[in-house]
Design a protein around this motif. Structure first.
Motif, PDB file in Angstrom:
ATOM      1  N   GLU A 465       0.832  -1.205   0.000  1.00 21.87           N
ATOM      2  CA  GLU A 465       0.000   0.000   0.000  1.00 21.87           C
ATOM      3  C   GLU A 465       0.869   1.258   0.000  1.00 21.87           C
ATOM      4  O   GLU A 465       1.974   1.271   0.538  1.00 21.87           O
ATOM      5  CB  GLU A 465      -0.911   0.013   1.238  1.00 21.87           C
ATOM      6  CG  GLU A 465      -1.812  -1.207   1.370  1.00 21.87           C
ATOM      7  CD  GLU A 465      -2.896  -1.267   0.293  1.00 21.87           C
ATOM      8  OE1 GLU A 465      -3.169  -0.225  -0.338  1.00 21.87           O
ATOM      9  OE2 GLU A 465      -3.461  -2.356   0.097  1.00 21.87           O
ATOM     10  N   ASP A 466       0.332   2.329  -0.594  1.00 20.64           N
ATOM     11  CA  ASP A 466       0.994   3.648  -0.594  1.00 20.64           C
ATOM     12  C   ASP A 466       2.447   3.571  -1.071  1.00 20.64           C
ATOM     13  O   ASP A 466       3.377   4.059  -0.419  1.00 20.64           O
ATOM     14  CB  ASP A 466       0.947   4.283   0.808  1.00 20.64           C
ATOM     15  CG  ASP A 466      -0.477   4.405   1.325  1.00 20.64           C
ATOM     16  OD1 ASP A 466      -1.357   4.772   0.531  1.00 20.64           O
ATOM     17  OD2 ASP A 466      -0.701   4.114   2.519  1.00 20.64           O
ATOM     18  N   THR A 467       2.644   2.922  -2.206  1.00 18.90           N
ATOM     19  CA  THR A 467       3.986   2.799  -2.776  1.00 18.90           C
ATOM     20  C   THR A 467       4.484   4.166  -3.253  1.00 18.90           C
ATOM     21  O   THR A 467       3.797   4.855  -4.014  1.00 18.90           O
ATOM     22  CB  THR A 467       3.979   1.820  -3.970  1.00 18.90           C
ATOM     23  OG1 THR A 467       3.486   0.560  -3.524  1.00 18.90           O
ATOM     24  CG2 THR A 467       5.378   1.632  -4.537  1.00 18.90           C
ATOM     25  N   ASP A 468       5.672   4.535  -2.787  1.00 23.52           N
ATOM     26  CA  ASP A 468       6.286   5.805  -3.208  1.00 23.52           C
ATOM     27  C   ASP A 468       7.120   5.520  -4.458  1.00 23.52           C
ATOM     28  O   ASP A 468       8.183   4.910  -4.375  1.00 23.52           O
ATOM     29  CB  ASP A 468       7.167   6.355  -2.081  1.00 23.52           C
ATOM     30  CG  ASP A 468       7.708   7.749  -2.401  1.00 23.52           C
ATOM     31  OD1 ASP A 468       7.669   8.146  -3.586  1.00 23.52           O
ATOM     32  OD2 ASP A 468       8.178   8.442  -1.476  1.00 23.52           O
ATOM     33  N   THR A 469       6.617   5.948  -5.606  1.00 27.36           N
ATOM     34  CA  THR A 469       7.327   5.644  -6.859  1.00 27.36           C
ATOM     35  C   THR A 469       8.543   6.546  -7.074  1.00 27.36           C
ATOM     36  O   THR A 469       9.461   6.183  -7.803  1.00 27.36           O
ATOM     37  CB  THR A 469       6.383   5.787  -8.072  1.00 27.36           C
ATOM     38  OG1 THR A 469       5.784   7.080  -8.052  1.00 27.36           O
ATOM     39  CG2 THR A 469       5.302   4.715  -8.040  1.00 27.36           C
ATOM     40  N   SER A 470       8.574   7.722  -6.422  1.00 27.09           N
ATOM     41  CA  SER A 470       9.706   8.638  -6.626  1.00 27.09           C
ATOM     42  C   SER A 470      10.888   8.279  -5.731  1.00 27.09           C
ATOM     43  O   SER A 470      12.040   8.414  -6.128  1.00 27.09           O
ATOM     44  CB  SER A 470       9.280  10.084  -6.371  1.00 27.09           C
ATOM     45  OG  SER A 470       8.741  10.218  -5.070  1.00 27.09           O
ATOM     46  N   ASP A 474      10.627  -0.370  -1.909  1.00 27.08           N
ATOM     47  CA  ASP A 474      10.264  -1.759  -2.181  1.00 27.08           C
ATOM     48  C   ASP A 474      10.198  -1.954  -3.697  1.00 27.08           C
ATOM     49  O   ASP A 474       9.916  -1.004  -4.446  1.00 27.08           O
ATOM     50  CB  ASP A 474       8.911  -2.085  -1.546  1.00 27.08           C
ATOM     51  CG  ASP A 474       8.595  -3.579  -1.604  1.00 27.08           C
ATOM     52  OD1 ASP A 474       8.952  -4.293  -0.648  1.00 27.08           O
ATOM     53  OD2 ASP A 474       8.006  -4.042  -2.607  1.00 27.08           O
ATOM     54  N   ILE A 475      10.429  -3.203  -4.130  1.00 30.35           N
ATOM     55  CA  ILE A 475      10.379  -3.523  -5.559  1.00 30.35           C
ATOM     56  C   ILE A 475       8.999  -3.283  -6.170  1.00 30.35           C
ATOM     57  O   ILE A 475       8.855  -3.229  -7.392  1.00 30.35           O
ATOM     58  CB  ILE A 475      10.795  -4.988  -5.813  1.00 30.35           C
ATOM     59  CG1 ILE A 475       9.908  -5.949  -5.010  1.00 30.35           C
ATOM     60  CG2 ILE A 475      12.262  -5.201  -5.517  1.00 30.35           C
ATOM     61  CD1 ILE A 475      10.108  -7.426  -5.351  1.00 30.35           C
ATOM     62  N   ALA A 476       7.965  -3.111  -5.335  1.00 23.68           N
ATOM     63  CA  ALA A 476       6.590  -2.930  -5.824  1.00 23.68           C
ATOM     64  C   ALA A 476       6.430  -1.669  -6.671  1.00 23.68           C
ATOM     65  O   ALA A 476       5.435  -1.534  -7.399  1.00 23.68           O
ATOM     66  CB  ALA A 476       5.612  -2.881  -4.651  1.00 23.68           C
ATOM     67  N   TYR A 477       7.430  -0.759  -6.644  1.00 20.83           N
ATOM     68  CA  TYR A 477       7.298   0.486  -7.411  1.00 20.83           C
ATOM     69  C   TYR A 477       7.218   0.218  -8.913  1.00 20.83           C
ATOM     70  O   TYR A 477       6.659   1.021  -9.667  1.00 20.83           O
ATOM     71  CB  TYR A 477       8.471   1.431  -7.103  1.00 20.83           C
ATOM     72  CG  TYR A 477       9.718   1.164  -7.901  1.00 20.83           C
ATOM     73  CD1 TYR A 477       9.954   1.812  -9.116  1.00 20.83           C
ATOM     74  CD2 TYR A 477      10.671   0.249  -7.458  1.00 20.83           C
ATOM     75  CE1 TYR A 477      11.098   1.550  -9.857  1.00 20.83           C
ATOM     76  CE2 TYR A 477      11.812  -0.011  -8.197  1.00 20.83           C
ATOM     77  CZ  TYR A 477      12.024   0.641  -9.391  1.00 20.83           C
ATOM     78  OH  TYR A 477      13.147   0.377 -10.138  1.00 20.83           O
ATOM     79  N   VAL A 478       7.759  -0.931  -9.372  1.00 23.08           N
ATOM     80  CA  VAL A 478       7.801  -1.189 -10.821  1.00 23.08           C
ATOM     81  C   VAL A 478       6.409  -1.470 -11.385  1.00 23.08           C
ATOM     82  O   VAL A 478       6.188  -1.362 -12.592  1.00 23.08           O
ATOM     83  CB  VAL A 478       8.772  -2.338 -11.193  1.00 23.08           C
ATOM     84  CG1 VAL A 478      10.199  -1.977 -10.798  1.00 23.08           C
ATOM     85  CG2 VAL A 478       8.355  -3.666 -10.600  1.00 23.08           C
TER      86      VAL A 478
END
Length: 595
Positions: A465-470, A474-478
């Motif tokens: 949850e609440d993945t920070d893409t910048s 965590d690898i979940a950003y991809v």
């Protein structure tokens, strides 16, 4: 910029692998005297272009042609065919020779199989009564470095071959390529494998070491500490989701082939429309190396900031006083072509990513991965079929539905299979064969028992949850919130081994193994790498070779690069794969054109 990446900063000396392949090709061509025409299998020409420049081939006095059914138009007395072992190509070659005979044209013919000759192919040449006119040899090209940390075995159909046709010859090819790496960099002491194909490759590799051992005295201390083998079949969820990294999205919409993408020249700002332009995409492009693995929404911000900075520098040029300041400014100007190229590409990508159809597809993918509201997803897929959207898009969601839900409910499966898809004429009758292939591969099926996806997803923390893409943590950003199952398994293998998640591994397709190949020297255990920060004893970083059998996506590669770049990680990763894939290209390998 050259399409061939420099490989200067590769964790392993991949340049030596490429140089060896180039030397072997040049030598075999030089050994044939006279005027020569090199006829290359079109799919193979991309691989060849990554080991040798076309200009170098022309310097050898060669005429270059692509292999087609049409006779070769040339005055050369020697015709050299460089082909993969495919029966269709043998028919083409036999037809060419028979055409020359009918016109009383005398030539010498050479067929070089890549990477090895095939009895079935030679049988065709015999049946066509041309085998005695052909010199048959091999060009052992088992792998091609795509970039500093990526190797391709160029086995486009390996997943279908194994899962549908029961043809496991590609697994020998994979093991042979790894063994070739061992001859250059030492025997890999620790092996982890998950999936039927991976376990089989590990077994073949051990047999190869017994039959054709690597002498540790010849290669010195092994450079690769651990081999992780992973079947694509273990995680078919990840490739069915839309990649959200810069490189991944370019591949989704334009398809990256052999380290380059082909787009209309107008996309890149040229005045002439309708003309195609090849844009190289590899680590030799510094800006691409910096942005390729970022989530696309961050890339747009990065390009905007760099453009603004350059604009400010440009306005300050009038106040530049010294030669040194002027030199710094000119250096910045050198990066302008890269900047322009990626601004054009990113702008073009935005026209696709902003479409409602793409955003809706992302919503459906997220809903399926989170295992919620399957009814809504099924209705959406029905609507896609009704609108006659591309079959690859429809099948991609159907496979994602089937894999996360352990199959489609019987009623929906039968309706889609027997009524809905057949009613859409635009898909053609070929789709019947395609659906059969997907069923045989276990990717599309009736639900017979409850799915274990919820357990896998929860235990491995695949939804973040609440993945920070910048500023990702965590690898979940991809995938903007979904951590690829494949990479979580690799992450676990590297950090603490697979024993702590033994129960989860048993829920996923195929057997698994963790083994230390006895009698081989090795660097410290990969299990302890995350605790180390200074690499192995001599200061080098330890290397993990990750091999995907059945294909890997660019987003997964980005996730692995992210893991390797984390502070405290004392290892580098080399990623090897049968082929780079995305959901569409993977589905296409199961599709067949009738006739």
């Amino acid at each position: 910029m050259a399409q061939i990446p420099s490989l200067e900063n590769a964790p392993l000396n991949l340049k030596s692998i490429r140089d060896k392949s180039e030397r072997e090709l040049v030598n075999l061509l030089k050994d044939i005297r006279g005027t020569k025409c090199l006829v290359i299998d079109p799919k193979l020409s991309g691989s060849v272009s990554l080991i040798i420049q076309t200009s170098k081939l022309k310097e050898l006095g060669l005429e270059l042609r692509h292999l087609t059914a049409e006779p070769v138009q040339t005055e050369c007395t020697k015709v050299i065919y460089l082909v993969r072992s495919q029966l269709t190509f043998m028919k083409f070659i036999a037809s060419h020779i028979q055409n020359d005979i009918s016109k009383a044209i005398q030539r010498d013919y050479y067929v070089y199989f890549v990477p090895r000759r095939s009895v079935a192919c030679e049988k065709i040449l015999e049946q066509e009564k041309v085998h005695n006119l052909v010199t048959v040899k091999e060009f052992p090209l088992y792998m091609v470095p795509l970039d500093e940390d990526v190797i391709s075995f160029e086995l486009e159909l390996s997943e279908k071959d194994c899962l549908v046709d029961g043809d496991v010859s590609s697994l020998w090819h994979v093991a042979k390529a790894i063994h070739e790496l061992e001859f250059s960099f030492g025997v890999i002491s620790k092996v982890r494998a998950k999936g039927k194909a991976s376990v089989r490759v590990a077994d073949i590799l051990n047999r190869m070491q017994v039959e054709e051992p690597v002498n540790s005295n010849d290669v010195g201390r092994p450079e690769v500490d651990t081999l992780i083998l992973l079947d694509r079949e273990v995680d078919m969820i990840t490739p069915m989701c839309s990649q959200l990294t810069y490189e991944g999205l370019i591949d989704e919409f334009f398809h990256i082939s052999n380290g380059a993408v082909e787009v209309d020249s107008s996309v890149m700002g040229a005045q002439q429309e309708g003309k195609k332009m090849k844009v190289p995409l590899n680590s030799s492009d510094k800006l691409f190396k910096e942005t390729r693995d970022l989530n696309f929404e961050v890339v747009v911000q990065v390009l905007r900031q760099k453009a603004m900075s350059m604009k400010e520098d440009y306005t300050e040029i009038n106040s530049t006083q010294t030669v040194s300041e002027l030199k710094d400014f000119v250096k910045k100007l050198n990066s302008l072509p890269e900047m322009t190229r990626h601004i054009h590409l990113a702008q073009h990508l935005t026209t696709f990513t902003s479409k409602q159809s793409f955003l809706s597809q992302l919503d459906m993918e997220q809903t399926l991965v989170e295992a919620e509201s399957y009814d809504i997803c099924y209705e959406y897929i029905e609507e896609m079929i009704h609108k006659q959207e591309p079959l690859t898009n429809v099948l991609r969601l159907l496979v994602l539905f089937s894999v996360t839900n352990s199959g489609l409910p019987k009623k929906q499966f039968d309706y889609i299979r027997q009524v809905k898809l057949p009613s859409v004429i635009v898909y053609g009758f070929e789709h019947v064969v395609t659906l059969n292939n997907l069923e045989k591969a276990g990717l599309l099926k009736k639900q017979e028992f409850k799915s274990n996806w919820l357990t896998v997803k929860r235990t491995l923390k695949l939804i973040v949850e609440d993945t920070d893409t910048s500023r990702p943590n965590d690898i979940a950003y991809v995938y903007s919130g979904y951590a690829p199952l494949s990479i979580r398994l690799i992450q676990q293998a590297i950090h603490s081994g697979w024993r702590p998640i033994e129960d989860i591994l048993k829920l996923l397709p195929g057997p698994h193994l963790e083994t230390k190949r006895s009698g081989f020297p090795s660097s410290p255990s990969v299990d302890s790498l995350h605790r180390a920060s200074n690499g192995v004893a001599d200061g080098r970083r330890s290397i993990v070779l990750v091999v995907f059998i059945g294909g890997v996506t660019f987003a997964e590669i980005s996730a692995l690069r992210y893991l390797a770049s984390k502070e405290g990680m004392a290892y580098d990763m080399i990623i090897a794969t049968t082929k780079i894939v995305n959901g569409a290209t993977l589905i296409e390998t199961f599709m067949e054109k009738l006739g």
